[in-house]
Design an enzyme around this catalytic site. Structure first.
Site, short mmCIF file in Angstrom:
data_model
loop_
_atom_site.label_atom_id
_atom_site.label_comp_id
_atom_site.label_asym_id
_atom_site.label_seq_id
_atom_site.Cartn_x
_atom_site.Cartn_y
_atom_site.Cartn_z
CG ASP A 155 -2.24 0.68 1.00
OD1 ASP A 155 -2.22 1.92 0.93
OD2 ASP A 155 -3.28 0.02 0.88
CG HIS A 192 -5.32 3.78 1.29
ND1 HIS A 192 -4.97 2.50 0.96
CD2 HIS A 192 -6.64 3.90 1.00
CE1 HIS A 192 -6.02 1.86 0.49
NE2 HIS A 192 -7.06 2.69 0.50
CB SER A 357 -9.48 0.55 0.40
OG SER A 357 -8.96 0.86 -0.86
#
Length: 698
Positions: A155, A192, A357
């Protein structure tokens, strides 16, 4: 999980010379770039002359040896090699158009793929999938919290300084690499990856991860904007495979993909370079979990989730329905919560977000727990395919109304019991209480469903609500019960007790009830005309948000503002919106208040929009004029109706005129220098000021 590929092979023997043919990505072939980013898939088979050299090599060394041979075989093709991979015959490179044309005839090349960009797919979810119940289970004297397993997160990196993720590198985040900056510090600069990590392994008491004791491997393959290239994603997979034994990596989690691509045909994905890497991870017994994408497609999912061997994960909402934004289709494998998820942010923060996600790490965490069980139980060894089968076959079946397909939603309790319930000696040593989904923290009804399951038949299942000393019986000589209890509006503590042979096992749940809709006391524009500022007065102690909508005479209502206002018995909130593009048009507004589950709307009457300041002219006295009289004529003119205040010199402002466009007044002043200050306010609340100076010489 493995998705079936059905094909027909037609074998025809023809007597023609063999011609080397490779697959070339059209985006690479038609690129106008001087240096084209590509991923080259090489033929990794060794020629007979090099068999002896490979005899003493393990598979990893063999691949490196062959790749080195192949890289040198690419000399002279106007190519710059960026990355070589340890575990698969792929090379990331920059190549010119001339080199690309020449490379087509190289017998070592299987395919040339354009190195495309990839990006991220943008508190209640743990209880919803049964994580607390599973975490409290004991197996071989160890809690099922993922201890001893590691999740490799590819990520934007992970902010390991967050105290809920260890506080420093080497604690919860025990390894990783930054492929963006090419260093060993995989710290997140986007947020994220940190959010994903918290869903898996946060140690916070309220926002606890699904597998709170699992270790994390942070792979930074996406930059601070959440973007990157597939060559770096492949490098991340390569790292996870190479370090599987060192870190006990049990699963790879990727919440990323190509948003503008979706398919229901795995053949469109399986020959691409990232698929090669994913397949090799599966071959090394590392399941790969990937988010399905957030474009709302119901006829396909994004790449690389569409790769056959990947476990593609879609999202559900808080009502256990498939989220409208979640990609879905024949290649989707499983669902997990993905709406209103609260998890770790950069620093010591917590954020709330929605997306597939945030569904994928739920599944990755479950796989880590299954890997923990598998490691503790020496009587069996689960393959990646076994794990995929367990998590999909144990899920709660949900129907996607968009395509009428049925998908399993992750159910941790059932998945775990599939393993720990196989042998009597593995059963929990004590009674385990489980509250099955739906398990909500907020209800819009005073009738609360309670579904309790005990791991064995008990003498009594009973409950106590709040501070009551009187326990109410749910059932006797039973192991499960599904009943409804009553609770008034407000915050509550529910204690469930299981009694057997003088032993009491308890479980405590905190929840809120809000059966009363928000009440709007008043809602009005701050001015007579709409200037974009609105004053709201309301009553609601469970308020969640306030939304403001508008429409013209010819358009439907469109939400323009969503803001968080204070909760309380009587509160006010100011809502603002730039309406300058609608000046002199008539708009209608209404406001929507949402609490835990209820919504109420209030319509605002139509009115003209005015966000422009008025124009006001001081006709008399003229600026810098010299007057020979003490009686001064003050005269103003405006281009629209205004309320006007004026002040001479430093006196307190007083009204000049109300609802006027022009006005005349007289003031008697002494000799000397003077100033006149004027402030005009129109019906939209917009103001304009003007000033002049003059001298009286009587």
């Amino acid at each position: 999980m493995q998705k079936k590929r059905i094909g027909i092979v037609l074998l025809i023997v023809l007597f023609f010379p063999q011609v080397h043919s490779i697959m070339i990505d059209s985006d690479a072939e038609n690129s106008s770039l001087s240096s084209i980013p590509v991923i080259i898939h090489l033929d990794h088979s060794l020629p007979p002359s090099q068999v002896m050299a490979a005899v003493s090599m393990n598979d990893q060394l063999k691949t490196r040896f062959v790749n080195a041979r192949n890289v040198h075989a690419l000399d002279g093709y106007d190519i710059i090699v960026k990355k070589e991979y340890t575990n698969f015959p792929l090379i990331s490179a920059l190549i010119s158009q001339k080199g690309l044309s020449a490379l087509k005839s190289n017998a070592l090349v299987k395919s040339i793929e354009f190195d495309r960009n990839v990006s991220i797919h943008l508190d209640k979810s743990g209880p919803f999938v049964g994580a607390p119940e599973v975490n409290h289970l004991m197996f071989h004297n160890q809690s099922l919290t993922g201890k001893g397993s590691a999740v490799c997160i590819i990520d934007t990196g992970v902010d390991y300084t967050n105290p809920n993720l260890g506080g420093s590198l080497g604690k919860k985040v025990i390894g990783g690499y930054d492929f963006i900056h090419d260093d060993t510090d995989p710290k997140d600069d986007n947020g994220h990856g940190t959010f994903v990590a918290g869903i898996i392994s946060s140690s916070h008491s309220k926002y606890k991860g699904i597998a709170p004791d699992v270790s994390l491997i942070a792979i930074k393959a996406l930059d601070e904007t959440g973007s990157g290239s597939f060559s770096d994603i492949i490098a991340g997979i390569d790292y996870c495979i190479s370090n599987k034994e060192k870190f006990n990596i049990s699963v790879i989690s990727m919440s990323l993909g190509v948003d503008d691509f979706h398919t229901d045909n795995s053949d469109e994905c399986n020959d691409l370079s990232t698929a090669v890497a994913i397949r090799e991870a599966i071959n090394k017994n590392i399941p790969v979990v990937i988010s399905s994408g957030n474009s709302g497609f119901s006829d396909g999912i994004s790449y690389p989730a569409c790769v056959s061997e990947a476990i593609a994960v879609g999202a559900t909402d808080n009502e256990d329905h498939i989220a409208s934004f979640s990609n879905s289709g024949a290649l989707l494998d499983i669902l997990a919560p993905g709406v209103g998820i609260t998890s770790t942010g950069l620093g010591n923060s917590f954020l709330t977000g929605s997306g597939t996600s945030f569904s994928a790490p739920h599944v990755a965490a479950l796989i880590a727990i299954l890997a923990q069980i598998d490691k503790l139980d020496q009587t069996r060894t689960l393959s990646a395919q076994d794990i995929a089968t367990i998590i999909t076959s144990s899920g709660v079946q949900l129907r996607d109304s968009r395509n009428n397909r049925i998908f399993p939603r992750e159910n941790m309790s059932t998945a775990v019991f599939t393993l720990v319930g196989k042998k009597e000696e593995d059963s929990p040593a004590t009674i385990t209480l489980t509250l099955y989904p739906p398990l909500q923290m907020e209800y819009n009804t005073r009738s609360i469903p309670v579904y309790v399951h005990a791991s064995e038949i008990v003498d009594v299942l009973q409950y106590t609500l709040d501070s009551s000393n009187h326990a109410r019986v749910l059932c006797k000589e039973c192991s499960s019960v599904n009943k409804t209890i009553s609770a008034n509006d407000g915050n509550h503590t529910l204690k469930i007790d299981a009694l057997k042979d003088g032993v009491t096992i308890e479980k405590i749940i905190i929840f809120s009830v809000d059966s009363t809709k928000p009440r709007i006391l008043s809602f009005e524009s701050a001015a007579e005309k709409l200037n974009g500022t609105f004053l709201l007065s309301y009553t609601d102690v469970f308020l969640r948000n306030v939304s403001l909508y508008y429409k013209t005479n010819t358009t439907p209502f469109t939400k323009k503002i969503e803001t968080h206002c204070p909760r309380g018995e009587k509160q006010t909130c100011v809502l603002t919106q730039d309406l300058s593009s609608f000046n002199h048009n008539t708009l209608s507004f209404f406001v929507s208040l949402a609490d835990s589950f209820s919504v109420i709307n209030s319509t605002v009457q139509k009115n003209e929009v005015d966000t422009l300041s008025p124009s006001i002219t001081i006709i008399s006295p003229l600026d810098k004029s010299i007057l020979e009289t003490k009686v001064v004529t003050l005269q103003l003119s405006s281009n629209e109706i205004v309320d006007t205040l004026y002040a001479i010199d430093k006196e307190r402002p007083r009204s000049f005129c109300s609802r006027c466009t022009s006005e005349l007044r007289k003031r008697t002043l002494s000799d000397g220098n003077h100033s006149l200050n004027v402030v005009a306010t129109d019906l939209g609340g917009n103001t304009y000021s003007s000033q002049t100076s003059f001298t009286i010489n009587h």
